[in-house]
Write a protein that holds these residues in place. Structure first.
Motif, PDB file in Angstrom:
ATOM      1  N   ASP A   1       0.749  -1.107  -0.084  1.00 14.30           N
ATOM      2  CA  ASP A   1      -0.088   0.075  -0.160  1.00 14.30           C
ATOM      3  C   ASP A   1       0.904   1.295   0.094  1.00 14.30           C
ATOM      4  O   ASP A   1       0.484   2.251  -0.618  1.00 14.30           O
ATOM      5  N   SER A   2       2.034   1.139   0.741  1.00 16.68           N
ATOM      6  CA  SER A   2       2.850   2.319   0.720  1.00 16.68           C
ATOM      7  C   SER A   2       3.958   2.326  -0.268  1.00 16.68           C
ATOM      8  O   SER A   2       4.854   3.262  -0.186  1.00 16.68           O
ATOM      9  N   TYR A   3       4.294   1.270  -1.045  1.00 19.26           N
ATOM     10  CA  TYR A   3       5.192   1.050  -1.903  1.00 19.26           C
ATOM     11  C   TYR A   3       5.569   2.089  -3.303  1.00 19.26           C
ATOM     12  O   TYR A   3       6.604   2.570  -3.267  1.00 19.26           O
ATOM     13  N   SER A   4       4.289   2.532  -3.661  1.00 19.73           N
ATOM     14  CA  SER A   4       4.300   3.479  -4.612  1.00 19.73           C
ATOM     15  C   SER A   4       4.820   4.784  -4.065  1.00 19.73           C
ATOM     16  O   SER A   4       5.685   5.403  -4.942  1.00 19.73           O
ATOM     17  N   SER A   5       4.217   5.154  -3.031  1.00 20.00           N
ATOM     18  CA  SER A   5       4.714   6.445  -2.537  1.00 20.00           C
ATOM     19  C   SER A   5       6.183   6.452  -2.064  1.00 20.00           C
ATOM     20  O   SER A   5       6.928   7.422  -2.227  1.00 20.00           O
ATOM     21  N   ARG A   6       6.588   5.553  -1.626  1.00 23.47           N
ATOM     22  CA  ARG A   6       8.291   5.270  -1.372  1.00 23.47           C
ATOM     23  C   ARG A   6       8.854   5.295  -2.609  1.00 23.47           C
ATOM     24  O   ARG A   6      10.164   6.005  -2.631  1.00 23.47           O
ATOM     25  N   ARG A   7       8.654   4.522  -3.569  1.00 22.90           N
ATOM     26  CA  ARG A   7       9.214   4.191  -4.896  1.00 22.90           C
ATOM     27  C   ARG A   7       9.328   5.542  -5.605  1.00 22.90           C
ATOM     28  O   ARG A   7      10.200   5.839  -6.418  1.00 22.90           O
ATOM     29  N   TYR A   8       8.115   6.262  -5.712  1.00 28.39           N
ATOM     30  CA  TYR A   8       8.165   7.483  -6.553  1.00 28.39           C
ATOM     31  C   TYR A   8       8.046   8.772  -5.960  1.00 28.39           C
ATOM     32  O   TYR A   8       8.148   9.853  -6.606  1.00 28.39           O
ATOM     33  N   GLY A   9       8.172   8.795  -4.639  1.00 28.44           N
ATOM     34  CA  GLY A   9       8.362  10.128  -3.827  1.00 28.44           C
ATOM     35  C   GLY A   9       6.954  10.808  -3.670  1.00 28.44           C
ATOM     36  O   GLY A   9       7.119  12.194  -3.216  1.00 28.44           O
ATOM     37  N   LYS A  10       5.840  10.190  -4.116  1.00 34.86           N
ATOM     38  CA  LYS A  10       4.627  11.020  -4.105  1.00 34.86           C
ATOM     39  C   LYS A  10       3.499  10.180  -4.168  1.00 34.86           C
ATOM     40  O   LYS A  10       3.630   9.132  -4.545  1.00 34.86           O
ATOM     41  N   PHE A  11       2.423  10.224  -3.246  1.00 35.90           N
ATOM     42  CA  PHE A  11       1.153   9.430  -3.006  1.00 35.90           C
ATOM     43  C   PHE A  11       0.119   9.883  -4.411  1.00 35.90           C
ATOM     44  O   PHE A  11      -0.218  10.980  -4.590  1.00 35.90           O
ATOM     45  N   VAL A  12       0.092   8.941  -4.883  1.00 45.26           N
ATOM     46  CA  VAL A  12      -0.881   8.875  -6.315  1.00 45.26           C
ATOM     47  C   VAL A  12      -1.878   7.985  -5.955  1.00 45.26           C
ATOM     48  O   VAL A  12      -1.522   6.748  -6.189  1.00 45.26           O
ATOM     49  N   PRO A  13      -2.978   8.140  -5.875  1.00 43.76           N
ATOM     50  CA  PRO A  13      -4.102   6.733  -5.428  1.00 43.76           C
ATOM     51  C   PRO A  13      -4.140   5.915  -6.860  1.00 43.76           C
ATOM     52  O   PRO A  13      -4.274   4.820  -6.610  1.00 43.76           O
ATOM     53  N   SER A  14      -4.184   6.233  -7.960  1.00 42.14           N
ATOM     54  CA  SER A  14      -4.116   5.394  -9.081  1.00 42.14           C
ATOM     55  C   SER A  14      -2.950   4.351  -8.946  1.00 42.14           C
ATOM     56  O   SER A  14      -3.079   3.397  -9.322  1.00 42.14           O
ATOM     57  N   LEU A  15      -1.824   4.864  -8.616  1.00 44.99           N
ATOM     58  CA  LEU A  15      -0.455   3.821  -8.393  1.00 44.99           C
ATOM     59  C   LEU A  15      -0.860   3.058  -7.418  1.00 44.99           C
ATOM     60  O   LEU A  15      -0.271   1.738  -7.686  1.00 44.99           O
ATOM     61  N   GLN A  16      -1.281   3.432  -6.141  1.00 41.69           N
ATOM     62  CA  GLN A  16      -1.614   2.654  -5.265  1.00 41.69           C
ATOM     63  C   GLN A  16      -2.436   1.531  -5.555  1.00 41.69           C
ATOM     64  O   GLN A  16      -2.193   0.452  -5.147  1.00 41.69           O
ATOM     65  N   GLU A  17      -3.587   1.871  -6.291  1.00 38.33           N
ATOM     66  CA  GLU A  17      -4.519   0.786  -6.807  1.00 38.33           C
ATOM     67  C   GLU A  17      -3.867  -0.121  -7.691  1.00 38.33           C
ATOM     68  O   GLU A  17      -4.013  -1.382  -7.767  1.00 38.33           O
ATOM     69  N   ALA A  18      -3.134   0.410  -8.561  1.00 40.02           N
ATOM     70  CA  ALA A  18      -2.189  -0.410  -9.615  1.00 40.02           C
ATOM     71  C   ALA A  18      -1.430  -1.475  -8.854  1.00 40.02           C
ATOM     72  O   ALA A  18      -1.373  -2.671  -9.281  1.00 40.02           O
ATOM     73  N   TRP A  19      -0.637  -0.822  -8.163  1.00 38.57           N
ATOM     74  CA  TRP A  19       0.148  -1.844  -7.221  1.00 38.57           C
ATOM     75  C   TRP A  19      -0.124  -2.961  -6.451  1.00 38.57           C
ATOM     76  O   TRP A  19       0.118  -4.119  -6.371  1.00 38.57           O
ATOM     77  N   ASN A  20      -1.586  -2.606  -6.040  1.00 37.18           N
ATOM     78  CA  ASN A  20      -2.533  -3.682  -5.210  1.00 37.18           C
ATOM     79  C   ASN A  20      -2.865  -4.714  -6.384  1.00 37.18           C
ATOM     80  O   ASN A  20      -2.941  -6.030  -5.935  1.00 37.18           O
ATOM     81  N   ILE A  21      -3.124  -4.311  -7.441  1.00 36.15           N
ATOM     82  CA  ILE A  21      -3.447  -5.382  -8.456  1.00 36.15           C
ATOM     83  C   ILE A  21      -2.295  -6.170  -8.958  1.00 36.15           C
ATOM     84  O   ILE A  21      -2.411  -7.442  -8.970  1.00 36.15           O
ATOM     85  N   LEU A  22      -1.179  -5.637  -9.066  1.00 35.75           N
ATOM     86  CA  LEU A  22       0.088  -6.319  -9.511  1.00 35.75           C
ATOM     87  C   LEU A  22       0.445  -7.169  -8.293  1.00 35.75           C
ATOM     88  O   LEU A  22       0.907  -8.378  -8.626  1.00 35.75           O
ATOM     89  N   TYR A  23       0.101  -6.948  -6.977  1.00 34.46           N
ATOM     90  CA  TYR A  23       0.466  -7.672  -5.744  1.00 34.46           C
ATOM     91  C   TYR A  23      -0.299  -8.935  -5.819  1.00 34.46           C
ATOM     92  O   TYR A  23       0.189 -10.074  -5.646  1.00 34.46           O
ATOM     93  N   HIS A  24      -1.357  -8.903  -6.438  1.00 33.47           N
ATOM     94  CA  HIS A  24      -2.567 -10.008  -6.478  1.00 33.47           C
ATOM     95  C   HIS A  24      -2.347 -10.919  -7.660  1.00 33.47           C
ATOM     96  O   HIS A  24      -2.895 -11.975  -7.877  1.00 33.47           O
ATOM     97  N   THR A  25      -1.584 -10.329  -8.690  1.00 31.35           N
ATOM     98  CA  THR A  25      -1.496 -10.900  -9.986  1.00 31.35           C
ATOM     99  C   THR A  25       0.025 -11.390 -10.407  1.00 31.35           C
ATOM    100  O   THR A  25       0.452 -12.524  -9.968  1.00 31.35           O
ATOM    101  N   VAL A  26       0.931 -10.738 -10.902  1.00 35.68           N
ATOM    102  CA  VAL A  26       2.181 -10.729 -11.282  1.00 35.68           C
ATOM    103  C   VAL A  26       2.968 -11.259 -10.056  1.00 35.68           C
ATOM    104  O   VAL A  26       3.993 -11.956 -10.331  1.00 35.68           O
TER     105      VAL A  26
ATOM    106  N   GLU B   1      -6.471  -8.127 -15.734  1.00 29.70           N
ATOM    107  CA  GLU B   1      -6.429  -7.343 -14.569  1.00 29.70           C
ATOM    108  C   GLU B   1      -5.153  -6.675 -14.616  1.00 29.70           C
ATOM    109  O   GLU B   1      -4.821  -5.419 -14.161  1.00 29.70           O
ATOM    110  N   VAL B   2      -3.934  -7.132 -15.151  1.00 28.62           N
ATOM    111  CA  VAL B   2      -2.852  -6.327 -15.482  1.00 28.62           C
ATOM    112  C   VAL B   2      -2.871  -5.340 -16.248  1.00 28.62           C
ATOM    113  O   VAL B   2      -2.388  -4.189 -16.293  1.00 28.62           O
ATOM    114  N   ILE B   3      -3.929  -5.714 -17.543  1.00 26.78           N
ATOM    115  CA  ILE B   3      -4.216  -4.452 -18.454  1.00 26.78           C
ATOM    116  C   ILE B   3      -4.717  -3.335 -17.638  1.00 26.78           C
ATOM    117  O   ILE B   3      -4.655  -2.074 -17.677  1.00 26.78           O
TER     118      ILE B   3
END
Length: 362
Positions: free
Chosen positions: A70-95, A150-152
């Motif tokens: 949940d906090s990975y995208s903020s740490r990795r990109y230096g900014k919280f963006v809701p769509s990126l947090q949601e995207a990473w949750n999808i990637l966590y459950h898929t790839v 889901e990855v798309i």
């Protein structure tokens, strides 16, 4: 952790296992564990896996991986963006949730083109997902363990967040990698469409679909060129920099080119068993090697349909091996700096191939 072989470029991992395995091993009965280590054949891919594994050396308890992601995208990109947090949750459950226990060695069609007569394919037409049947095949099938749709969807969210993060190098890397991943699986299905058309003796569709495949390879090369993490040039130039004279430089470059294509124990008509072991999704390699290789195979498919003769397997092999050896001996200097805007290219390719692709889901 043995996560990657030969530095293949493939989004893959099992984060839940990484977040718990080291702790479970340490506290298990009769454990002699004294530390955490990684022993991959290749790195510089899947940074999320290595970020988490590195962190486990300092953890006494299992990690709540969902919370960590949940906090990975903020740490990795230096900014919280809701769509990126949601995207990473999808990637966590898929790839990054590969639980099938399969050995992951990238065998996508683009980078590991099957060296077989097209008549050996057994395409399952009675499933919602077009795939090869379960019978043993004389080649390694691409590994797919997640929902491609889901990855798309995750990629769409990545692109939507791009305006806020386009200056972030880590964002651009992940965007290119995710776009590449989605397109690579699309290419696998597109190749099966070509084979299905060949089996149906549909010359028009074979010609149309094979050109679409080759166009996709060129588009992916342009995508990969937009980030320095996916360039062939640095690999070749770093090998040449180790040389002490021109003759050694030529040899070292040949070594570097051979390592990522076909290891040099082939004959004129028999490919090395270690072909494509070190395959890479690198700009330059797709345009000048993987694309032309696929074009040779498609040429023989079309010739077979035009003449009514069997597929000329030996002819295909001769031309492919000749192409390989000539490319290995080449001295073309590839770029070491990226070119193009990753976000705009990803958006264009998403719209062109994935927006309404009808890609067969898992």
């Amino acid at each position: 952790m043995l996560h990657n072989f030969a530095g293949n470029v493939e989004m893959y991992g099992f984060l839940d296992s990484v977040g718990s395995g080291p702790v479970e091993a340490r506290v298990s009965k009769n454990s002699t564990m004294v530390g955490v280590g990684m022993s991959m054949e290749g790195i510089e891919q899947n940074p999320v896996v290595y970020d988490l594994m590195s962190e486990m050396a300092f953890q006494h308890n299992k990690i709540d991986v969902m919370k960590w992601v949940d906090s990975y995208s903020s740490r990795r990109y230096g900014k919280f963006v809701p769509s990126l947090q949601e995207a990473w949750n999808i990637l966590y459950h898929t790839v990054y949730n590969c639980t099938d226990g399969a050995y992951d060695k990238n065998r996508d069609v683009i980078v590991a083109f099957p060296d077989v007569d097209p008549t050996v394919y057994s395409i399952n037409r009675f499933s919602t997902k077009k795939s090869l049947k379960d019978e043993d095949e004389p080649f390694d099938k691409p590994h797919l363990w997640y929902s491609t749709s889901e990855v798309i969807r995750a990629l769409k969210l990545f692109i939507e967040g791009g305006k806020e993060l386009s200056r972030s190098n880590t964002y651009r890397y992940d965007l290119v990698d995710l776009t590449r991943q989605a397109l690579a699986k699309y290419a696998n299905d597109l190749f099966l469409d070509v084979i299905e058309a060949y089996e149906s003796r549909d010359s028009y569709s074979v010609a149309y679909l094979s050109e679409k495949f080759l166009d996709l390879v060129d588009d992916m090369d342009a995508l990969l060129a937009s980030h320095e993490g996916f360039l062939l040039g640095p690999w070749l130039e770093s090998s040449k920099q180790l040389a002490v004279d021109k003759e050694q430089e030529k040899q070292y470059e040949w070594n570097a080119r051979t390592q990522i294509t076909m290891w040099f124990d082939n004959t004129e008509e028999e490919a090395s068993l270690l072909r494509d072991y070190g395959n890479k999704y690198w700009s330059g390699l797709l345009r000048d090697y993987y694309g032309p290789r696929a074009a040779i195979y498609f040429k023989y498919l079309k010739e077979s349909l035009a003449t009514g003769d069997r597929f000329n397997l030996q002819g295909w092999r001769r031309e492919w091996i000749k192409l390989t050896n000539e490319w290995q001996n080449g001295r073309y200097v590839y770029p070491v700096k990226s070119e193009g805007d990753a976000l705009s290219i990803s958006q264009r390719l998403f719209d062109k191939y994935l927006y309404d692709s009808g890609i067969n889901d898992h």
